[in-house]
Design a protein around this motif. Structure first.
Motif, PDB file in Angstrom:
ATOM      1  N   LYS A 418      78.164  34.690  -3.769  1.00 51.32           N
ATOM      2  CA  LYS A 418      77.142  35.026  -2.769  1.00 51.32           C
ATOM      3  C   LYS A 418      75.772  34.515  -3.213  1.00 51.32           C
ATOM      4  CE  LYS A 418      78.989  36.927   0.793  1.00 51.32           C
ATOM      5  NZ  LYS A 418      78.814  36.269   2.122  1.00 51.32           N
ATOM      6  N   PHE A 419      75.460  34.701  -4.495  1.00 55.88           N
ATOM      7  CA  PHE A 419      74.199  34.218  -5.027  1.00 55.88           C
ATOM      8  C   PHE A 419      74.105  32.696  -4.869  1.00 55.88           C
ATOM      9  CE2 PHE A 419      71.990  32.203  -8.578  1.00 55.88           C
ATOM     10  CZ  PHE A 419      70.698  32.732  -8.427  1.00 55.88           C
ATOM     11  N   LEU A 420      75.197  31.992  -5.199  1.00 55.29           N
ATOM     12  CA  LEU A 420      75.211  30.537  -5.085  1.00 55.29           C
ATOM     13  C   LEU A 420      75.051  30.085  -3.630  1.00 55.29           C
ATOM     14  CD1 LEU A 420      78.050  29.624  -7.632  1.00 55.29           C
ATOM     15  CD2 LEU A 420      75.579  29.394  -7.940  1.00 55.29           C
ATOM     16  N   GLU A 421      75.660  30.849  -2.711  1.00 54.15           N
ATOM     17  CA  GLU A 421      75.518  30.518  -1.284  1.00 54.15           C
ATOM     18  C   GLU A 421      74.073  30.650  -0.839  1.00 54.15           C
ATOM     19  OE1 GLU A 421      78.148  32.778   1.178  1.00 54.15           O
ATOM     20  OE2 GLU A 421      79.906  32.326  -0.067  1.00 54.15           O
ATOM     21  N   TYR A 422      73.428  31.771  -1.206  1.00 54.14           N
ATOM     22  CA  TYR A 422      72.027  31.979  -0.828  1.00 54.14           C
ATOM     23  C   TYR A 422      71.119  30.925  -1.470  1.00 54.14           C
ATOM     24  CZ  TYR A 422      73.510  36.554   0.956  1.00 54.14           C
ATOM     25  OH  TYR A 422      74.124  37.561   1.660  1.00 54.14           O
ATOM     26  N   ALA A 423      71.411  30.603  -2.726  1.00 53.64           N
ATOM     27  CA  ALA A 423      70.616  29.589  -3.424  1.00 53.64           C
ATOM     28  C   ALA A 423      70.765  28.226  -2.746  1.00 53.64           C
ATOM     29  CB  ALA A 423      71.049  29.504  -4.885  1.00 53.64           C
ATOM     30  N   GLN A 424      72.001  27.908  -2.321  1.00 53.73           N
ATOM     31  CA  GLN A 424      72.259  26.631  -1.652  1.00 53.73           C
ATOM     32  C   GLN A 424      71.488  26.546  -0.332  1.00 53.73           C
ATOM     33  OE1 GLN A 424      74.118  24.349  -3.095  1.00 53.73           O
ATOM     34  NE2 GLN A 424      74.204  22.797  -1.497  1.00 53.73           N
ATOM     35  N   VAL A 425      71.503  27.645   0.423  1.00 56.01           N
ATOM     36  CA  VAL A 425      70.779  27.673   1.704  1.00 56.01           C
ATOM     37  C   VAL A 425      69.275  27.534   1.466  1.00 56.01           C
ATOM     38  CG1 VAL A 425      70.149  29.116   3.677  1.00 56.01           C
ATOM     39  CG2 VAL A 425      72.538  29.015   2.918  1.00 56.01           C
ATOM     40  N   THR A 426      68.757  28.255   0.469  1.00 53.91           N
ATOM     41  CA  THR A 426      67.330  28.181   0.146  1.00 53.91           C
ATOM     42  C   THR A 426      66.940  26.759  -0.246  1.00 53.91           C
ATOM     43  OG1 THR A 426      67.359  30.476  -0.626  1.00 53.91           O
ATOM     44  CG2 THR A 426      65.504  29.101  -1.320  1.00 53.91           C
ATOM     45  N   GLY A 427      67.736  26.152  -1.111  1.00 55.03           N
ATOM     46  CA  GLY A 427      67.458  24.779  -1.541  1.00 55.03           C
ATOM     47  C   GLY A 427      67.521  23.802  -0.389  1.00 55.03           C
ATOM     48  N   PHE A 428      68.501  24.011   0.489  1.00 58.84           N
ATOM     49  CA  PHE A 428      68.647  23.129   1.641  1.00 58.84           C
ATOM     50  C   PHE A 428      67.433  23.227   2.561  1.00 58.84           C
ATOM     51  CE2 PHE A 428      70.495  21.892   5.798  1.00 58.84           C
ATOM     52  CZ  PHE A 428      70.980  20.639   5.430  1.00 58.84           C
ATOM     53  N   ILE A 429      66.925  24.442   2.765  1.00 58.47           N
ATOM     54  CA  ILE A 429      65.734  24.633   3.600  1.00 58.47           C
ATOM     55  C   ILE A 429      64.526  23.941   2.975  1.00 58.47           C
ATOM     56  CG2 ILE A 429      64.084  26.355   4.451  1.00 58.47           C
ATOM     57  CD1 ILE A 429      66.487  28.280   4.770  1.00 58.47           C
ATOM     58  N   LEU A 430      64.389  24.072   1.648  1.00 57.61           N
ATOM     59  CA  LEU A 430      63.284  23.410   0.944  1.00 57.61           C
ATOM     60  C   LEU A 430      63.351  21.890   1.102  1.00 57.61           C
ATOM     61  CD1 LEU A 430      63.118  25.448  -2.405  1.00 57.61           C
ATOM     62  CD2 LEU A 430      61.369  25.357  -0.620  1.00 57.61           C
ATOM     63  N   LEU A 431      64.560  21.346   0.969  1.00 54.96           N
ATOM     64  CA  LEU A 431      64.727  19.893   1.092  1.00 54.96           C
ATOM     65  C   LEU A 431      64.431  19.414   2.508  1.00 54.96           C
ATOM     66  CD1 LEU A 431      67.933  19.219  -1.035  1.00 54.96           C
ATOM     67  CD2 LEU A 431      65.557  18.816  -1.655  1.00 54.96           C
ATOM     68  N   ILE A 432      64.880  20.165   3.506  1.00 55.22           N
ATOM     69  CA  ILE A 432      64.604  19.795   4.897  1.00 55.22           C
ATOM     70  C   ILE A 432      63.100  19.843   5.158  1.00 55.22           C
ATOM     71  CG2 ILE A 432      64.840  20.538   7.297  1.00 55.22           C
ATOM     72  CD1 ILE A 432      67.277  19.097   6.275  1.00 55.22           C
ATOM     73  N   ALA A 433      62.424  20.865   4.630  1.00 52.25           N
ATOM     74  CA  ALA A 433      60.972  20.980   4.802  1.00 52.25           C
ATOM     75  C   ALA A 433      60.264  19.792   4.162  1.00 52.25           C
ATOM     76  CB  ALA A 433      60.475  22.289   4.197  1.00 52.25           C
ATOM     77  N   LEU A 434      60.713  19.422   2.952  1.00 54.18           N
ATOM     78  CA  LEU A 434      60.117  18.282   2.259  1.00 54.18           C
ATOM     79  C   LEU A 434      60.371  16.993   3.031  1.00 54.18           C
ATOM     80  CD1 LEU A 434      58.679  17.243  -0.294  1.00 54.18           C
ATOM     81  CD2 LEU A 434      60.919  17.018  -1.372  1.00 54.18           C
ATOM     82  N   LEU A 435      61.578  16.856   3.561  1.00 50.08           N
ATOM     83  CA  LEU A 435      61.945  15.673   4.338  1.00 50.08           C
ATOM     84  C   LEU A 435      61.086  15.570   5.599  1.00 50.08           C
ATOM     85  CD1 LEU A 435      64.131  13.398   4.258  1.00 50.08           C
ATOM     86  CD2 LEU A 435      65.483  14.813   5.796  1.00 50.08           C
ATOM     87  N   LEU A 436      60.903  16.680   6.289  1.00 46.94           N
ATOM     88  CA  LEU A 436      60.084  16.699   7.500  1.00 46.94           C
ATOM     89  C   LEU A 436      58.624  16.371   7.179  1.00 46.94           C
ATOM     90  CD1 LEU A 436      61.532  19.840   9.323  1.00 46.94           C
ATOM     91  CD2 LEU A 436      61.829  17.439   9.989  1.00 46.94           C
ATOM     92  N   PHE A 437      58.126  16.935   6.074  1.00 46.05           N
ATOM     93  CA  PHE A 437      56.739  16.684   5.687  1.00 46.05           C
ATOM     94  C   PHE A 437      56.526  15.214   5.338  1.00 46.05           C
ATOM     95  CE2 PHE A 437      53.409  16.393   2.438  1.00 46.05           C
ATOM     96  CZ  PHE A 437      52.346  16.931   3.143  1.00 46.05           C
ATOM     97  N   ALA A 438      57.436  14.647   4.530  1.00 49.45           N
ATOM     98  CA  ALA A 438      57.296  13.252   4.093  1.00 49.45           C
ATOM     99  C   ALA A 438      57.359  12.296   5.283  1.00 49.45           C
ATOM    100  CB  ALA A 438      58.383  12.909   3.075  1.00 49.45           C
ATOM    101  N   ASN A 439      58.335  12.509   6.170  1.00 51.69           N
ATOM    102  CA  ASN A 439      58.460  11.624   7.327  1.00 51.69           C
ATOM    103  C   ASN A 439      57.363  11.895   8.358  1.00 51.69           C
ATOM    104  OD1 ASN A 439      61.067   9.881   7.154  1.00 51.69           O
ATOM    105  ND2 ASN A 439      61.655  11.885   6.351  1.00 51.69           N
ATOM    106  N   GLY A 440      56.877  13.148   8.408  1.00 50.59           N
ATOM    107  CA  GLY A 440      55.724  13.455   9.252  1.00 50.59           C
ATOM    108  C   GLY A 440      54.492  12.701   8.787  1.00 50.59           C
ATOM    109  N   ASN A 441      54.318  12.589   7.464  1.00 46.24           N
ATOM    110  CA  ASN A 441      53.223  11.792   6.916  1.00 46.24           C
ATOM    111  C   ASN A 441      53.318  10.345   7.369  1.00 46.24           C
ATOM    112  OD1 ASN A 441      51.640  13.589   5.530  1.00 46.24           O
ATOM    113  ND2 ASN A 441      52.465  13.136   3.509  1.00 46.24           N
TER     114      ASN A 441
END
Length: 448
Positions: A418-441
């Protein structure tokens, strides 16, 4: 056509790096008898462009060009296959393997990226060698015409000696040195002066016009590229490739000197001395009220400057044995420079985050004409960059899995599913946010 060439190179390079990275996970997984369910170039949400099952593995190409993946049985990854994880562990699953085997599988992709980058740099050194302008050969200092260089406190004629205490070897490394550095040292009129690099230098660099010239340039001779048709001197005995060596008898070596001297005679008739191959000519010209003579300067390469005797270039050829340490050193410098830039991105006061780019930025660094040397240079850089980024301890990246596995090896306690699942989701959200920010730039810069 230029855009097509850039895009084609970008896709080819990205595909190569993704396939080899995932192969770095795939091979040790197979060696440790771990089942690999999918091996994909790009993501295949809902459907695939191509897929074929061989043995236990489906090989395919997805339609979303944001990366690629291998789906390993019994592993919490981007597939978020919680149904499989709810079943009892099987011998062929990732979670059933010893921690040291799981660690090797997770580090495989990063290992391949670093080895690939080093290998490409070694082969480039062997095939092409190095040709560059040594900074120490810029005897009469730099040419400062950009406001950003002026903000650094530089003047035409300054010699940049060191950045952060390190001697600058190649002239074309100066701008990157200012990006990564904090202070520098110059020689001006025989005096050594220490200066600080403004904290927001990167922000200023990002905000300047994309059509702006180099921040710092070498001093060029006044080589005439073109005579303006409607100028006062359209009929004067001036030809392209002529070099102005004197103004009204006053010797000038560089363009900045000639331009400044000509500007003293606004609205007057003067003579200029031209060097035309082996011939020296005195030519009468009229200076406009704006202080120019109606010619366009430029079109001179470093090779031209070497032929004219202005600068001596270093031209180093390597045997294969010599190319190995040279390629290694190039790889280490590439990685350390990238880490320095990444540190500045996480410091908001530098404004470096504004320079963060996505696919458009990466694609734009490829040349508009095919060059094998340029393509492989960029691919090597991207491979090392991809390896380092994947090593960051962020859940959803290889580095996140490595951290959890090392924790297990040190403490003897395995993180819960369960911890690994939550960590994976959190990391995925961070990566998507970074991806959106970089391409938004990227998009913002296009409209800007």
């Amino acid at each position: 056509m230029e855009i097509l060439i850039k895009v084609s190179q970008f896709i080819l390079s990205l595909s190569l790096l993704i396939v080899l990275h995932e192969l770095g996970h795939f091979i040790p997984a197979k060696l440790f008898k771990t089942r690999v369910e999918k091996f994909y170039l790009f993501f295949d949400y809902k459907f695939s462009i191509f897929k074929k099952k061989i043995g236990d593995t489906v090989y395919g190409i997805g339609w979303i060009p944001l990366g690629g993946y291998v789906k390993i049985s019994g592993m919490i990854d981007e597939s978020m296959d919680t149904e499989q994880m709810a079943l009892p562990p099987q011998p062929w699953e990732f979670r059933s393997k010893p921690a040291w085997q799981r660690l090797i599988i997770m580090l495989g992709g990063v290992f391949v990226n670093f080895v690939l980058g080093i290998f490409i740099y070694i082969m480039l050194m062997y095939a092409y060698g190095e040709k560059y302008l040594p900074n120490e050969n810029v005897k009469d200092g730099v040419w400062v015409q950009d406001s950003l260089a002026m903000n650094l406190g530089l003047q035409t004629g300054d010699k940049v000696l060191t950045i952060d205490g390190e001697k600058i070897k190649k002239f074309n490394e100066l701008t990157l040195g200012f990006v990564n550095g904090n202070n520098f040292q110059i020689e001006r009129n025989g005096l050594v002066i220490d200066k600080e690099i403004p904290e927001d230098f990167i922000s200023q660099l990002v905000d300047r016009s994309k059509d702006a010239g180099p921040v710092i340039a070498v001093r060029y001779p006044f080589v005439i590229a073109q005579i303006q048709k409607d100028s006062l001197n359209a009929k004067a005995d001036i030809l392209p490739k002529d070099i102005i060596t004197a103004v009204n008898g006053y010797p000038v070596l560089y363009y900045d000197q000639a331009k400044s001297e000509i500007a003293k005679y606004k609205g007057q008739n003067i003579s200029i001395t031209l060097k035309r191959e082996k011939e020296i000519k005195e030519v009468p010209v009229k200076v406009s009220n704006y202080g120019n003579i109606g010619v366009v300067f430029g079109g001179t390469s470093y090779n031209d400057l070497e032929k004219l005797g202005y600068y001596d270039l270093a031209n180093i050829e390597y045997s294969f044995a010599e190319a190995i340490p040279a390629g290694w050193n190039k790889s280490v410098k590439t990685l350390t420079d990238y880490i320095k830039q990444l540190k500045k991105i996480f410091n908001p006061s530098t404004g470096a985050y504004k320079g963060l780019g996505g696919f458009i930025s990466i694609g734009s660094i490829f040349p508009s004409e095919w060059s094998a040397e340029a393509f492989w240079n960029i691919t090597a850089f991207l491979s090392i960059m991809l390896g380092f980024m994947n090593l960051l301890p962020i859940p959803a990246l290889d580095g996140g899995h490595v951290v959890f596995t090392l924790w297990e090896m040190i403490t003897g306690r395995k993180p819960g599913d369960k911890f690994l699942e939550y960590a994976q989701v959190t990391g995925f959200i961070l990566l998507i946010a970074l991806l959106l920010f970089a391409n938004g730039n990227d998009i913002f810069r296009l409209f800007k």
